[in-house]
Structure formats: C-alpha cells, structure tokens
Design an enzyme around this catalytic site. Structure first.
Site, PDB file in Angstrom:
ATOM      1  CE  LYS A 122      -0.486  -0.531   5.058  1.00 60.16           C
ATOM      2  NZ  LYS A 122      -1.388  -1.267   6.086  1.00 60.16           N
TER       3      LYS A 122
ATOM      4  NE  ARG B 150      -7.228  -0.082  10.867  1.00 60.92           N
ATOM      5  CZ  ARG B 150      -6.114  -0.183  10.504  1.00 60.92           C
ATOM      6  NH1 ARG B 150      -5.025   0.735  10.717  1.00 60.92           N
ATOM      7  NH2 ARG B 150      -5.523  -1.290   9.654  1.00 60.92           N
TER       8      ARG B 150
ATOM      9  CE1 TYR C  68      11.856  31.498   6.267  1.00 60.16           C
ATOM     10  CE2 TYR C  68      11.766  29.074   5.864  1.00 60.16           C
ATOM     11  CZ  TYR C  68      11.357  30.237   5.329  1.00 60.16           C
ATOM     12  OH  TYR C  68      11.143  30.527   4.045  1.00 60.16           O
TER      13      TYR C  68
HETATM   14  C1  LIG Z   1      -0.590  -2.003   6.713  1.00 56.64           C
HETATM   15  C2  LIG Z   1      -1.171  -3.280   7.010  1.00 56.64           C
HETATM   16  C3  LIG Z   1      -0.170  -4.539   7.389  1.00 56.64           C
HETATM   17  C4  LIG Z   1       1.203  -4.677   7.175  1.00 56.64           C
HETATM   18  O1  LIG Z   1       1.752  -4.039   8.642  1.00 56.64           O
HETATM   19  P1  LIG Z   1       3.439  -3.969   9.049  1.00 56.64           P
HETATM   20  O2  LIG Z   1       3.389  -3.438  10.342  1.00 56.64           O
HETATM   21  O3  LIG Z   1       3.992  -3.008   7.898  1.00 56.64           O
HETATM   22  O4  LIG Z   1       3.953  -5.192   8.575  1.00 56.64           O
HETATM   23  C5  LIG Z   1      -0.891  -5.917   7.362  1.00 56.64           C
HETATM   24  N1  LIG Z   1      -1.996  -6.004   7.587  1.00 56.64           N
HETATM   25  C6  LIG Z   1      -2.833  -4.975   7.436  1.00 56.64           C
HETATM   26  C7  LIG Z   1      -4.365  -5.040   7.508  1.00 56.64           C
HETATM   27  C8  LIG Z   1      -2.502  -3.605   6.961  1.00 56.64           C
HETATM   28  O5  LIG Z   1      -3.242  -2.618   7.268  1.00 56.64           O
END
Ligand SMILES: *Cc1c(COP(=O)(O)O)cnc(C)c1O
Length: 368
Positions: free
Chosen positions: A36, A136, A260
């Site tokens: 992702k 979630r 800055y």
């Molecule tokens: C992002 C995600 C992962 C991967 O998590 P990592 O900590 O990067 O290994 C796995 N499963 C779901 C449902 C996620 O949203």
C-alpha cells in the site's frame, strides 16, 4: 518531482528480506507483501518486478492500487483492505471484473459487492475481516459467524478467506495480541476450509502461532523493524537510501545563524552546506538541529530549521567539501545515524511515516 533527488532502492536488500521472512514461515505458508501507499514510499514502479517474482500475492489498501497492479500485468492474488466507497460503481465493477479479492466487514459492504458482481456478470471473491480488538475496520467478532453465514448464502459472492489485524503485535507485552488471537481462533472453527491470515511484520517476525495460511508483512519487507520494542536479530536490510547533491557551500562567521527563526548559532567560523531537500520532500521539519546527513563518508549535522525545499548542514569538519558533492540524506546502513529507524526515533515517529513521506517528490531507481 525533483530530478535532483534520488531514492535508490536496493533489489538485493528486498530479496534478502523476503528470504529471511520465508525462512521464518512454514513451507506451506504464503507470503503476501503489503504494498500500500506506493510500497510504503519505496516506489511500486521499481519494486513491482522484484516482489512479483518472489511472493504469492499482494495486499493493498486502496482499490486503485489493486487495479494498478493488474495494469502492470499481474495475474495473481491481490487482496484489497479497503473498499470502493460511496457508490463508486465504476471502480466496484472493475474490482470484480479484474478479480481483486475484496474485504467484507459488513452486510452493506457485502450488498454493494454483490450488486457489482451482478452488473458485471462474474462472481466476486472476498475475505472477511474480523475486528478482534483493533477497533478499526472489520466485523465485530460477535457478529462474524452470522456474517459468514450470510456471505455463504449470497449467490454472486464467494468467501475465500478470513483475517484479522493485531493492534499491539510490535509490543513486548503479548497479552492483548494473544487475546485477539484466541478470539480469532474461536471464529475460525465456524469458517470452514478457507484461507486464514493475521500476521503483520511484527507477528511474522516474532509469533509463529499467528502465521496460519498466509502472512502480510509490510515494513519488514522494506527492511525496517516495526518498533524499537521488537528488535529481532534476523538481519533485515533497509532497502532505501536517499541522495542529493550540495548546491552551495559558504563561509559563515562565528556568531551567525542559519535558517528560519535563526535557531542555530555558529560558535566558530564555519562552513555551511545547502542541501536541496526539505519538509516538502518528506524530510521531517522536526529533524531540525537533530539529524545528520553524510557527505564524503562523514557526518554533517543538520543546523537550523529544515525549510520546505532546502536545509543547511555544518560541513566545517569535512575537508575538500564542494558544490556538487553527494549528500547521503538517508542511509541504508542500519547502523548509520541517518538510517530510517534512527531518523524515526529523532523525529518522534515510526519508520513507516519516514519512508511514506519520502516517496513523493523524488526519482526512484532500482540498484543492486
Ligand atoms: C498495513 C497493514 C499490514 C502491514 O503492516 P506492517 O506492520 O507494515 O507489517 C498488514 N495488515 C494490514 C491489515 C495492514 O493494514
């Protein structure tokens, strides 16, 4: 896009990490890297060919990410964590047509997938996501068995998998992870013979009992640890380094400042180098006066505030430094002070956020 900034992605580091992860999971367990958000900022375009060769599928967050993989010619298993929301029929139909495995977590999600399957004239494949404590996305565990029955009674939809996601797998205290695992297992008994998966990177590295039929590691594929608490010594290799070139070197008299807010005062006559990267490129502003970059193999401390497109570093102690010299902003050496994990520590965040932010504004190249 800045043509003068380069993220170099090491194919051999990624291959090594995949090999490490393969070694931790059983022979029959599938490896489905999470890609992702442009491979956590590492760049799908460069990493796709490397990953496609070595893995058993891909997991993405957004529908368009899944469709992008198909447009690259990938025919294998793709799991999409999120749905096509808000009546976006065109994308809902594409997902079914292109055989993307979608996540179901409610009756209404099921109904919209069913409707798409009818429009397209093709069965949709889905995995059920169960909320076992993350709070979630996912059907509440108590309603999971009901939803399984509803899906199995839905003509146009086939339930091919079931999964959950851990909230604290990267913490030393396992109590709530084991509670989530127990709840998940109690539902599996009712799920029938479908694919079961739960493990993110932390659980893949450290909790074999969560591997089931497939693991979904993200950050570990790219070579970082999910947290400081989980320091497995399996030898992950960070795959990203970020390089720029010095665009100016100048003398700054003792008592002067840079950046800055004039937050850093030079106590001695100094030489300051200007590096053309800033928070607009994903280099965190709160690394101001904290981080270092490397030039000619030496550390150059970031001095003054990081601006949007540039920052200043102290090069007084680096001999022969000149305009055009390469600046290693991020090192792929996990022991370097400017490695992703250390920068995350200094910025008060996690490695994920560092790499995701660095993805946008620069050229990505695959190196070996
Ligand atoms: C992002 C995600 C992962 C991967 O998590 P990592 O900590 O990067 O290994 C796995 N499963 C779901 C449902 C996620 O949203």
């Amino acid at each position: 896009m800045k043509n003068y900034l380069t993220a170099s992605i090491s194919a051999s580091a990624v291959r090594h990490n995949i090999q490490v992860l393969r070694g931790l999971i059983g022979e029959g367990v599938k490896l489905c890297p999470v890609v992702k958000d442009d491979c956590f900022g590492h760049g799908m375009d460069v990493l796709y060919p490397v990953l496609a060769e070595l893995t058993d599928g891909f997991a993405v967050a957004a529908p368009l990410e899944a469709l992008e993989l198909r447009s690259k010619g990938y025919h294998g298993f793709i799991l999409c964590f999120l749905s096509a929301y808000f009546d976006d029929f065109k994308i809902q139909d594409e997902l079914v047509w292109q055989e993307i495995t979608q996540t179901v977590m409610s009756k209404s999600a099921l109904e919209s997938i069913q409707a798409a399957a009818r429009r397209v004239g093709k069965r949709a494949k889905v995995h059920l996501k169960v909320d076992t404590g993350m709070g979630r996305l996912g059907v509440p565990a108590q309603q999971a068995v009901d939803l399984i029955k509803t899906i199995n009674a839905t003509d146009e939809v086939t339930l091919t998998g079931i999964y959950t996601h851990f909230a604290t797998a990267d913490e030393v205290d396992r109590t709530s992870t084991f509670r989530q695992l127990e709840l998940f297992e109690s539902i599996l008994a009712e799920a029938g013979n479908i694919m079961r998966h739960a493990a993110n990177s932390a659980a893949t590295l450290d909790l074999p009992e969560t591997h089931f039929d497939m693991v979904r590691p993200g950050i570990a594929v790219y070579g970082c640890h999910p947290s400081d608490q989980l320091k497995s010594n399996v030898g992950l290799q960070p795959c990203m380094s970020v390089k720029a070139k010095l665009i100016a070197v100048k003398h700054i008299p003792a008592g002067s400042h840079s950046g800055y807010g004039l937050t850093h005062r030079y106590d001695r006559d100094s030489r300051v180098g200007v590096v053309p990267i800033g928070y607009g490129d994903g280099y965190f502003r709160n690394l101001s006066n904290k981080a270092v970059v490397r030039i000619n193999g030496r550390d150059a401390p970031v001095r003054g505030r990081v601006s949007m497109d540039q920052m200043t570093v102290d090069v007084t102690d680096i001999t022969d430094v000149k305009v055009g010299d390469e600046v290693e902003v991020i090192s792929s050496d996990p022991t370097a002070p400017n490695c992703v994990e250390n920068l995350a520590r200094l910025a008060g965040t996690i490695p994920y956020e560092i790499t995701c932010h660095l993805g946008h504004n620069m050229r990505h190249e695959l190196v070996d």
